[in-house]
Design a protein around this motif. Structure first.
Motif: not given
Length: 304
Positions: A19-45
């Motif tokens: 995931l890419r943060c819209d505030g600081c423009a940093k990238f994060f693993h979904g598992r590191c920020v406790r976001v499920s893969p389905a939610v990650v896919k939905d945010i990116n799509d």
């Protein structure tokens, strides 16, 4: 190639769990920020906006204090985040105030309960004192009424002229009725009580009745009079005995002699007679201010 803003591991271009943060423009693993893969896919799509924790997207904890600490206002926080934090702060203050109010109420209830327990304890102690006083008063009243008899049936027109004649007439009535040698000197006090008595006929009118109350100097003469009266009742079958007054207006009349008792004893005696009648007990009588019941010839019980 960028690295994860949380675990610092490298992120490949083909990594779908990022995931890419819209505030600081940093990238994060979904598992590191406790976001499920389905939610990650939905945010990116859907190209939805997402911010990391440092940029204001804080997770709420169970306690209000932890919420305030977690949602510390960052420099890049939006106006909506600040409003949320202000609302939670006000909510915490309100909850703290209500909690203090509840604690104060609990303390007040506890003190009131302690006062009620003390009052109840005092009431029990006072009840014991009152009961003891009532027993002493009852015993004193009984002792004061000892050596005293009541004369019922004296006609209202028989009225003494003075105190001396009252004592003389009382002694004459007692001696004529019981046969016990009684003189005015044996009487300590005598007074007459007037009361209304219902007529025996169907009419609703009332008749005047007098009760002569005679207190003897000693118990012996009183017991002799009462024993003679009881003996006459046993022989004649009636509690009223003929009395020769020697007066011109009322030469003779029927006289009843009773032991003088208190109002409480009289009420208890009435209850005892009702109880004996319902249970077919034969004898109920009063002696020296106490009530006795005899069910059988050989068994006697004192109830007062």
């Amino acid at each position: 190639m960028s690295s994860c803003g949380d675990c610092k591991n490298k992120l490949s271009r083909d990594d779908r769990d990022k995931l890419r943060c819209d505030g600081c423009a940093k990238f994060f693993h979904g598992r590191c920020v406790r976001v499920s893969p389905a939610v990650v896919k939905d945010i990116n799509d859907q190209k939805k906006s997402w911010k990391c924790l440092d940029c204001g997207e804080r997770r709420l904890s169970m306690s209000t204090g932890a919420v305030i600490d977690t949602l510390g206002v960052p420099k890049s926080a939006s106006a909506g985040d600040s409003d949320l934090i202000a609302s939670i702060t006000e909510l915490k203050k309100d909850m703290d105030w209500k909690l203090d109010s509840i604690r104060n109420n609990v303390d007040g209830f506890q003190k009131a309960l302690e006062r009620l327990e003390q009052v109840a304890k005092n009431c029990v102690e006072n009840r014991k004192v009152i009961d003891a006083v009532e027993v002493r008063v009852s015993e004193t009243e009984r002792n004061l009424l000892l050596d005293t008899v009541e004369l019922h049936g004296v006609p209202p027109q028989v009225w003494p002229k003075d105190a001396e004649e009252k004592f003389t007439l009382a002694a004459k009535f007692l001696q004529s009725t019981t046969g016990v040698s009684t003189s005015a000197d044996a009487i300590d006090d005598c007074f007459i009580v007037k009361k209304k008595k219902r007529q025996q006929s169907n009419s609703s009118g009332t008749l005047d009745e007098t009760i002569w109350i005679v207190k003897f100097i000693g118990r012996r003469i009183c017991q002799q009079v009462l024993c003679a009266a009881r003996e006459n009742v046993r022989k004649g079958g009636s509690d009223a005995m003929m009395c020769e007054s020697g007066l011109m207006d009322v030469p003779e009349f029927r006289l009843q002699i009773f032991e003088r008792i208190s109002a409480n004893t009289r009420a208890l005696f009435s209850m005892a007679k009702t109880f004996a009648r319902e249970n077919q007990w034969k004898y109920v009588w009063i002696r020296n201010g106490r009530i006795y019941i005899k069910k059988m010839i050989l068994r006697t019980g004192c109830i007062a």
